[in-house]
Motif scaffolding. Sequence first.
Motif, PDB file in Angstrom:
ATOM      1  N   UNK A  41       0.956  -1.747  -0.205  1.00 21.33           N
ATOM      2  CA  UNK A  41      -0.219  -0.248   0.204  1.00 21.33           C
ATOM      3  C   UNK A  41       1.299   1.398   0.209  1.00 21.33           C
ATOM      4  N   UNK A  42       0.820   2.235  -0.791  1.00 18.21           N
ATOM      5  CA  UNK A  42       1.012   3.851  -0.497  1.00 18.21           C
ATOM      6  C   UNK A  42       0.933   4.272   0.324  1.00 18.21           C
ATOM      7  N   UNK A  43       1.857   5.056   0.581  1.00 24.42           N
ATOM      8  CA  UNK A  43       1.925   6.078   2.209  1.00 24.42           C
ATOM      9  C   UNK A  43       2.893   6.887   2.173  1.00 24.42           C
ATOM     10  N   UNK A  44       2.263   8.604   2.655  1.00 22.77           N
ATOM     11  CA  UNK A  44       3.324   9.759   1.969  1.00 22.77           C
ATOM     12  C   UNK A  44       4.775   9.765   3.252  1.00 22.77           C
ATOM     13  N   UNK A  45       5.880   9.326   2.409  1.00 26.23           N
ATOM     14  CA  UNK A  45       6.779   8.808   3.040  1.00 26.23           C
ATOM     15  C   UNK A  45       7.853  10.260   3.250  1.00 26.23           C
ATOM     16  N   UNK A  46       8.313  10.056   3.932  1.00 27.47           N
ATOM     17  CA  UNK A  46       9.223  11.093   4.231  1.00 27.47           C
ATOM     18  C   UNK A  46      10.831  11.431   3.179  1.00 27.47           C
ATOM     19  N   UNK A  47      11.042  12.118   2.971  1.00 24.53           N
ATOM     20  CA  UNK A  47      12.443  12.369   2.251  1.00 24.53           C
ATOM     21  C   UNK A  47      13.389  10.805   2.248  1.00 24.53           C
ATOM     22  N   UNK A  48      14.444  10.976   1.753  1.00 19.84           N
ATOM     23  CA  UNK A  48      15.051   9.948   1.353  1.00 19.84           C
ATOM     24  C   UNK A  48      16.385  10.424   1.117  1.00 19.84           C
ATOM     25  N   UNK A  49      17.414  10.623   1.896  1.00 20.14           N
ATOM     26  CA  UNK A  49      19.577  10.691   1.977  1.00 20.14           C
ATOM     27  C   UNK A  49      19.331   9.220   0.808  1.00 20.14           C
ATOM     28  N   UNK A  50      20.142  10.406  -0.349  1.00 19.19           N
ATOM     29  CA  UNK A  50      21.597   9.279  -1.579  1.00 19.19           C
ATOM     30  C   UNK A  50      21.519   8.601   0.043  1.00 19.19           C
ATOM     31  N   UNK A  51      22.942   9.010   0.726  1.00 18.55           N
ATOM     32  CA  UNK A  51      23.742   7.913   2.011  1.00 18.55           C
ATOM     33  C   UNK A  51      23.017   8.042   2.965  1.00 18.55           C
ATOM     34  N   UNK A  52      22.890   7.440   4.124  1.00 19.71           N
ATOM     35  CA  UNK A  52      22.952   6.801   5.088  1.00 19.71           C
ATOM     36  C   UNK A  52      23.821   8.124   6.255  1.00 19.71           C
ATOM     37  N   UNK A  53      24.844   7.905   6.001  1.00 20.33           N
ATOM     38  CA  UNK A  53      26.082   8.754   6.481  1.00 20.33           C
ATOM     39  C   UNK A  53      26.531   9.125   4.808  1.00 20.33           C
ATOM     40  N   UNK A  54      27.389  10.873   5.047  1.00 22.15           N
ATOM     41  CA  UNK A  54      27.951  11.467   4.507  1.00 22.15           C
ATOM     42  C   UNK A  54      29.330  11.340   5.067  1.00 22.15           C
ATOM     43  N   UNK A  55      30.179  11.442   4.889  1.00 20.50           N
ATOM     44  CA  UNK A  55      31.651  12.025   5.005  1.00 20.50           C
ATOM     45  C   UNK A  55      33.206  12.654   4.259  1.00 20.50           C
ATOM     46  N   UNK A  56      32.996  14.112   4.796  1.00 18.93           N
ATOM     47  CA  UNK A  56      33.629  15.400   4.139  1.00 18.93           C
ATOM     48  C   UNK A  56      34.523  15.851   4.792  1.00 18.93           C
ATOM     49  N   UNK A  57      35.659  16.669   4.411  1.00 21.53           N
ATOM     50  CA  UNK A  57      36.625  16.771   4.801  1.00 21.53           C
ATOM     51  C   UNK A  57      37.156  18.358   4.091  1.00 21.53           C
ATOM     52  N   UNK A  58      37.507  18.981   5.370  1.00 25.27           N
ATOM     53  CA  UNK A  58      37.416  20.407   5.116  1.00 25.27           C
ATOM     54  C   UNK A  58      39.095  21.003   5.309  1.00 25.27           C
ATOM     55  N   UNK A  59      39.589  21.502   4.676  1.00 23.47           N
ATOM     56  CA  UNK A  59      41.200  21.900   5.403  1.00 23.47           C
ATOM     57  C   UNK A  59      41.063  23.059   6.963  1.00 23.47           C
ATOM     58  N   UNK A  60      42.188  22.942   7.626  1.00 23.01           N
ATOM     59  CA  UNK A  60      41.876  23.625   9.090  1.00 23.01           C
ATOM     60  C   UNK A  60      41.781  25.333   8.248  1.00 23.01           C
ATOM     61  N   UNK A  61      41.695  26.224   8.831  1.00 27.33           N
ATOM     62  CA  UNK A  61      41.626  27.219   8.656  1.00 27.33           C
ATOM     63  C   UNK A  61      41.502  27.683   7.036  1.00 27.33           C
TER      64      UNK A  61
END
Length: 778
Positions: free
Chosen positions: A363-383
């Motif tokens: 049965x169809x239901x109004x579902x919440x949005x779905x992320x492309x990934x369950x966990x994201x890992x990102x990087x950024x240089x300090x400063x």
Amino acid sequence: MNFSSLLPLVLMLIQLWPCSLGMQNHSARNTDQSLTAVRRVKRGWVWEPLFATEEQTSTVPVYVGQLKSDLDKQDGNLQYILTGEGAGTIFIIDEYNGKIYVTQKLDREKKSFYTLRAQAINRSTQLPVEPESEFIIKVRDINDHEPQFLGGPYVATVPEMSPEGTSVTQVTATDGDDPSYGNSARLLYSLIQGQPYFSVEPKTGVIRMASQMDRETKEQYLVIIQVKDMVGQAGAFSATATVTINLSDINDNPPKFQQRLYYMNVSEEAPVGTTVGKVFAEDSDIGENAAMNYFIEGDSSDVFDIITNNETQEGIILLKKRVDYESKRRYSIQAKVVNRYIDYRFLKEGPFEDKTIVKINVEDADEPPVFTLENYVMEIAEGAMSGSLVGVVTARDPDDDDCPVRYAIVQGMHLKRLFSINEHNGTIITTKPLDREIASWHNITVTATETRNPEKISEANVYIQVLDVNDHAPEFPKYYETFVCENAVSGQLIQSISAVDRDDSAEGHHFYFSLAQEATNNSHFTVKDNQDNTAGIFTAKSGFRRQDQFSFYLPILILDNGTPPLTSTNTLTITVCDCDTEVNTFYCRYGAFMYAMGLSTEALVAVLACILILLVFFLAIVAIRQQRKKSPFSEKMEEFRENIVRYDDEGGGEEDTEAFDISALRTRTVMRTHKPRKKVTTEIHSLYRQSLQVGPDSVIFRQFISEKLEEANTDPTVPPYDSLQTYAFEGTGSLAGSLSSLGSNMSDADQSYDYLTDWGPHFKQLAGMYTSHRSVGD
């Protein structure tokens, strides 16, 4: 009597002489006596076997047999006498011809034989012509008892489908008649009810299966067994017994689904473990023979699972994996049921299992949005400057209408101050520069919310790693306390140093040590790099004078291997110590402290001695002042406190001087002058009575109080503290007058208490006590 005629009789008696006179042994050897008329001869006695039939109902004596002496000429000259069991009551004898009769009804089951004695005497001489002889009369059995079953009621159990001839149980009956005589006790069993399923063995009473029976058809049978005595002949007695035979279950029936097709529905929002529906298979067996297990066959077993409810024997279909309406809207699974315990004797009947089809609609239901990934890992240089891009998260509405979503950061206010997210496209940027040395990882939670239905929210974790940048120069890990002896030689190692860097190096830290440029030419010390992130400080000359220079400040340059490389100058303080070549750290610290204070050792000792003298003097003054403040009566007060005893009982009055020793409360130095205590005289009583009449302002009243106060002050037995005694003053308006005993100088015997009866009902009991007391005294 002619002797020749007696010769044959004598020979016969000689042959029979070994027989005992007692007929018990004779009857034991001849237990099955025949009715044949065989003549018995014992000396001069002649008789036939004697039997009496039980249950005789005739009202006249019944003939049993005859005893006869061969000397009897039938002229009436001999008299027969019968003695023993039942003689004269049950059995009588005709004294003229020796015929024996039974006069009462006999019961063989109570007594089976009687032992009697016979004697023949001459009537004229009253002398025996035959010796007394013993014989037995046996009670002959008749069929007078009905057979009876033992151990009833009978209940038996036999497995269903047992083969023909299987023994079920055995019934047993007994008969009280004589089994050794006739057919009265010979029993015969037969089946009245129970055909054609059961049979019974006529002689043993064993019940057997006559055909195979199915418990599912009929579970219980009532079998009626009849038993007859006299081998079932006419006139026989009979009895019946009912046997309840239960058929126990065996696994001879496979389970069967109630339906060949099941329809079920499940929402795409249902979590894992949700019950989708139930299937049920019937099994005609019972107990563990009806136990079954359910299985799912085919590829759908990774989405759905089925378990067995052991109480209801239902198959419960569970959601094993989340379903998606947009991906797949219908599932068809095959469910199988198998008996848990199989009886291999019936496998030829067919497999003990069954299958059915279950169709499940998503049965169809109004579902919440779905992320492309369950966990994201990102990087950024300090400063990185504020507003730098960290990464992008993406979520979409899985429903057909594809509702737009809005992004937000919800994990902690401090993280919101470091990062922000574009609510429309999910772009994450920094709001301020990050320092890896403060935090190398940041964990934030991003939410995606449907714009048209804010209740539909989903979350994703974003892990942000701050990449290291070489922005920290190396430095000393600690403060180095370095000493050099005045007599140190050139090239002597005085200190080992190392360095630390708060930056993170992917290849590992490597530090380079050297003297700073300004100290290279005129330094008294050198630095040797050990190439292992440590260095040694060595003297460059021999001999140092503390008077010339107390401390040296050595600038050391430390270089790291980062990109770009960073350097720092760290100053090492070297203190000259008054020692030879080896440094004593404690001694050098002490010398450095004294040198910094500008004092010599002798001066320091003098200062400490003065301080000690002042301290002793101050403590002496304090002790003297404390001694002066001490109370001179402390010892006495302590003595009083230690000897005060409390009594909770009431004292005996003024004359009671034996209650306790009050001398312990007296002081050792101060003692009042002993003055004999006045006795309570008539004068004092007179003053007391007068004071009651005139009131407290009268001179007489004050004189009475003064007398009592003086008496207390001069009494050496009272405590050494002043005591104020208060006496309640009673007014003159009382009709009863004073009840105090202080105003009485007479004994009870001299007083009359008749007036108490005039005071009213409140004093009735008191009046009775004093009136009765006086009567007894009189």
